[in-house]
Enzyme design. Structure first.
Site, short mmCIF file in Angstrom:
data_model
loop_
_atom_site.label_atom_id
_atom_site.label_comp_id
_atom_site.label_asym_id
_atom_site.label_seq_id
_atom_site.Cartn_x
_atom_site.Cartn_y
_atom_site.Cartn_z
N ASP A 67 0.82 -1.60 -0.05
CA ASP A 67 0.16 0.58 -0.06
C ASP A 67 0.77 0.83 0.17
OD1 ASP A 67 0.89 -0.32 2.53
OD2 ASP A 67 -1.02 -0.76 3.34
N ASN A 136 -7.90 -2.33 14.67
CA ASN A 136 -8.98 -3.02 13.76
C ASN A 136 -9.13 -4.16 13.04
OD1 ASN A 136 -7.61 -1.80 11.44
ND2 ASN A 136 -9.45 0.34 11.46
N HIS A 138 -7.08 -4.29 9.90
CA HIS A 138 -7.64 -4.27 8.32
C HIS A 138 -5.83 -4.74 8.17
CE1 HIS A 138 -4.83 -0.37 9.14
NE2 HIS A 138 -4.16 -1.45 9.22
N GLU A 143 -9.76 -1.72 5.45
CA GLU A 143 -10.43 -1.59 6.47
C GLU A 143 -11.84 -2.26 6.94
OE1 GLU A 143 -8.60 0.05 8.47
OE2 GLU A 143 -8.66 2.40 7.86
#
Ligand code: GLP
Length: 244
Positions: A67, A136, A138, A143
């Site tokens: 990413d 979280n 991801h 996400e």
């Protein structure tokens, strides 16, 4: 999933570093998927040191990073490209042409995502994808959401993710770009082998869900359960809740 626990992150990094360099020695044209972030820094240190010590030949290895932030290029200090250059690439005898990264400054980001998918396919796919995990759940910048993207795409970052990346931007989450480019779930799951690394107590809850929970788009890492060759390497902190 194969779960491996280590006393501390240096031991994890040393073990994974040895394994990866062993693979490079056996398959000089290895295609590696790489993450940025805090977690792989010890691994990259181990790879740098062992490459120098053992004169490892990286000349035919190809890499693809997961990413990158939209709107940032390699000269921007907060970009993942700048981090990867500083932490790994500038220390390896690797051909710059073999380093695959998404270009956050590309004029047409959708076209850049299509280019990246094609480049991965042209390389024959990813042999080993190293992954970190967000607190979280991801992976890459996929996400938690009601729906996930299959392929490389432009992602909107959640506030918690911008907070987690603020360290690259002087500690100010408002300076973290709101959007990023990321491999999609199918891009990641298309790798022949996946190694997830997670360290620290703040990862323990999502690691437990990833390993033991239901597969859900609300915890994108849970999709790793459908892949046939996943190794999860954890330090004590990240292992905590899993063992409880
Ligand atoms: C970041 C990146 C991921 C990374 C993950 C974990 O936001 N998008 O590629 O693997 O979150 O980051 P860290 O290792 O810093 O905890």
């Amino acid at each position: 999933m194969k779960i491996q626990r280590f006393d501390h992150e240096e031991a994890l990094a040393a073990t994974l570093g040895e394994r990866l360099l062993d693979r490079v020695a056996r398959a000089p044209r290895l295609v590696l998927g790489l993450p940025a972030g805090r977690t792989p820094l010890a691994l990259y240190r181990a790879l740098r040191e062992r490459t120098a010590r053992d004169r490892v030949d990286w000349s035919r290895v190809r890499t693809f990073n997961l990413d990158e932030f939209a709107g940032l290029g390699g000269r921007d200090a907060g970009s993942y490209r700048a981090v990867m250059d500083a932490e790994l690439f500038s220390h390896l005898p690797i051909d710059p042409a073999n380093i695959g990264m998404l270009d956050g400054l590309a004029p047409d980001l959708a076209a850049e995502c299509r280019r990246y998918e094609a480049a991965i396919a042209a390389a024959g796919g990813i042999d080993i994808q190293i992954l970190g995990i967000g607190a979280n759940g991801h992976i890459g910048f996929n996400e938690p959401a009601g729906e996930l993207h299959a392929h490389t795409h432009v992602a909107t970052l959640q506030p918690a993710t911008r907070d987690a990346n603020a360290v690259l931007f002087g500690g100010d989450p408002d300076r973290v770009p709101a959007r990023a480019l990321s491999m999609g779930m199918a891009t990641i799951l298309g790798a022949r082998e996946i190694v997830m690394i997670a360290t620290g107590e703040e990862k323990a809850e999502c690691v437990a869900g990833m390993i033991n929970g239901l597969i859900t788009t609300r915890l994108p890492a849970s999709f790793l359960q459908v892949h046939p060759r996943v190794t999860v390497m954890l330090d004590q902190g990240a292992y905590g809740a899993y063992s409880a």
